[in-house]
Design an enzyme around this catalytic site. Structure first.
Site, PDB file in Angstrom:
ATOM      1  N   THR A   1      97.671 -30.741 -38.307  1.00 65.09           N
ATOM      2  CA  THR A   1      96.673 -31.794 -38.078  1.00 65.09           C
ATOM      3  C   THR A   1      97.293 -33.015 -37.428  1.00 65.09           C
ATOM      4  OG1 THR A   1      95.418 -31.045 -39.982  1.00 65.09           O
ATOM      5  CG2 THR A   1      94.960 -33.274 -39.251  1.00 65.09           C
TER       6      THR A   1
ATOM      7  N   ASP B   1     100.008 -25.945 -46.378  1.00 65.11           N
ATOM      8  CA  ASP B   1     100.777 -25.327 -45.289  1.00 65.11           C
ATOM      9  C   ASP B   1     101.541 -24.083 -45.725  1.00 65.11           C
ATOM     10  OD1 ASP B   1      99.962 -27.478 -43.653  1.00 65.11           O
ATOM     11  OD2 ASP B   1     101.558 -28.700 -44.515  1.00 65.11           O
TER      12      ASP B   1
ATOM     13  N   ALA C   1      92.949 -30.992 -43.501  1.00 60.34           N
ATOM     14  CA  ALA C   1      93.534 -29.648 -43.469  1.00 60.34           C
ATOM     15  C   ALA C   1      93.656 -29.143 -42.042  1.00 60.34           C
ATOM     16  CB  ALA C   1      92.649 -28.692 -44.255  1.00 60.34           C
ATOM     17  N   GLY C   2      94.650 -28.318 -41.819  1.00 64.23           N
ATOM     18  CA  GLY C   2      94.773 -27.650 -40.530  1.00 64.23           C
ATOM     19  C   GLY C   2      95.139 -26.207 -40.801  1.00 64.23           C
ATOM     20  N   HIS C   3      94.221 -25.298 -40.530  1.00 64.85           N
ATOM     21  CA  HIS C   3      94.501 -23.885 -40.785  1.00 64.85           C
ATOM     22  C   HIS C   3      94.801 -23.170 -39.469  1.00 64.85           C
ATOM     23  CE1 HIS C   3      92.498 -23.715 -45.011  1.00 64.85           C
ATOM     24  NE2 HIS C   3      93.587 -24.447 -44.956  1.00 64.85           N
TER      25      HIS C   3
ATOM     26  N   GLY D   1     100.311 -21.085 -45.491  1.00 64.30           N
ATOM     27  CA  GLY D   1      99.858 -19.926 -44.707  1.00 64.30           C
ATOM     28  C   GLY D   1      98.575 -19.329 -45.264  1.00 64.30           C
ATOM     29  N   LYS D   2      97.744 -20.189 -45.839  1.00 69.53           N
ATOM     30  CA  LYS D   2      96.474 -19.708 -46.408  1.00 69.53           C
ATOM     31  C   LYS D   2      95.566 -19.151 -45.316  1.00 69.53           C
ATOM     32  CE  LYS D   2      95.657 -23.721 -48.298  1.00 69.53           C
ATOM     33  NZ  LYS D   2      96.959 -24.372 -48.091  1.00 69.53           N
TER      34      LYS D   2
ATOM     35  N   GLN E   1      94.938 -27.534 -48.678  1.00 71.86           N
ATOM     36  CA  GLN E   1      96.081 -28.176 -49.365  1.00 71.86           C
ATOM     37  C   GLN E   1      96.651 -27.244 -50.449  1.00 71.86           C
ATOM     38  OE1 GLN E   1      93.063 -30.548 -49.172  1.00 71.86           O
ATOM     39  NE2 GLN E   1      93.763 -30.787 -47.094  1.00 71.86           N
TER      40      GLN E   1
END
Ligand code: IMP
Ligand code: MG
Length: 334
Positions: free
Chosen positions: A250, A15, A43-45, A17-18, A177
């Site tokens: 997520t 988290d 993951a949640g982008h 900010g990738k 991650q």
């Protein structure tokens, strides 16, 4: 042969900010491929594309720019969510035709993995079946993407793609991650089950010599989601949570907040061979109006307080004088 690989790696607990950095690099970059190299739908982008917000879990951000996007062999895939994501992107106006692929040797999250993870309480996983799927992989009981007929149109052989068809490819590897959640280097057992490091990117089939740049992504403070005690007492940390909108992309869970830990960050930049460090969400500290950093490892938490943003930034820049440091604010600018 001259494969060129740039890596985006989380240097805290995910988290960081990738997604934003990936999106930014792809916009102006010379990339022919974008690879997700670890993790799965845990993951949640969050990505802002042409002013619209997208949250992806599986599919690399290359797809937003017509760049060939591959879910690498280091990943695990939930087939139902993969197709749901394709539909979401398609309906969002993204041209996905012939752009999305899954490595033949990526593993598939099965119903039993999902059920097992649903019962998890000790670590506070995302309950998406990731841990049990990697468990099955290492017990050699897993099933790979190539074993599913429904995935046939998406399958790709990484060796053929990069050592035969496109030996001059320029590849952006997008990590999920972060270092603090890495299976080997994170705070075990409060970790995820994959390799979140630069080395994890190489495991997807790239030679070490191919690495050009490593973008380490951090936030100006830290967040962590899970059962481990992480957030100290104090109103200021609740402010960080609120101002930074620190909820999981997520699971919607609250992210625990703390100050940035410079010593841990140094370890992460060293071990990952970071060449460029991006420090996101500086505007959150600005709004909370407190500029603080831990300067020792977590057993001896010396706190350093700064007068203002300028002092904070100068300190970070000096500490990481061997890498190029960029500061950024939320949500879309870099
Ligand atoms: P798992 O990856 O679902 O097994 O969860 C293991 C740990 O990693 C938990 O503390 C999760 O909250 C954390 N985690 C997994 N994926 C992410 C992510 O994308 N962002 C932040 N934390 C994550
Ligand atoms: Mg996330």
């Amino acid at each position: 042969m001259s494969l060129k690989v740039d890596v985006i790696v989380g240097v805290q607990y995910g988290d960081e900010g990738k997604g934003k950095v990936t999106h930014h690099l792809l916009k102006d970059g010379d990339y022919t491929h974008c690879i997700r190299y670890n993790g799965g739908c845990n993951a949640g982008h969050t990505i802002y594309h042409n002013g619209e917000k997208f949250v992806t879990h599986h599919i690399p951000a290359g797809v937003f720019f017509g760049v060939k996007s591959i879910i690498g062999p280091g990943c695990v895939v939930d087939i139902r969510k993969f197709f749901a994501e394709i539909k979401m992107l398609d309906e969002g106006g993204i041209d996905i035709a012939d752009k999305i692929f899954i490595a033949k040797n990526a593993h598939v999250i099965r119903g039993a993995h999902y059920k097992e993870d649903k019962k998890e309480t000790k670590l506070g996983t995302t309950r998406t079946g990731n841990g049990p799927c990697y468990g099955a992989k290492y017990k050699r009981l897993g099933v790979r993407a190539e074993d599913y007929r429904i995935l046939e149109p998406y399958l790709i052989d990484m060796y053929e793609e990069f050592y035969s068809s496109n030996p001059d490819a320029t590849i952006l590897c997008e990590g999920a991650q972060g270092f603090g959640l890495d299976i080997d280097w994170g705070d075990y057992p409060y970790v995820t089950s994959s390799h979140c490091t630069t080395a994890g990117a190489l495991l997807n089939g790239f030679p070490p010599q191919s690495i050009r740049r490593v973008y380490g992504v951090a936030k100006a403070y830290e967040t962590y989601v899970g059962t481990k005690e992480f957030q100290p007492e104090g109103e200021v940390f609740r402010s960080l949570q609120e101002v930074g909108e620190e909820f999981g992309a997520t699971t919607g869970r609250k992210r625990q907040c703390n100050w940035i830990n410079i010593a841990n960050l140094k370890k992460a930049t060293n071990l990952n061979g970071v060449t460029h460090l991006i420090v996101n969400k500086l505007d959150v500290l600005e709004e909370v109006n407190t500029w603080v950093a831990y300067v020792n490892s977590k057993d001896d938490r010396a706190i350093l307080a700064f007068q203002n943003k300028k002092q904070f930034c100068e300190y970070v820049e000096n500490y990481f004088s061997d890498v190029k440091v960029t500061f950024s604010s939320s949500p879309h600018v870099i």
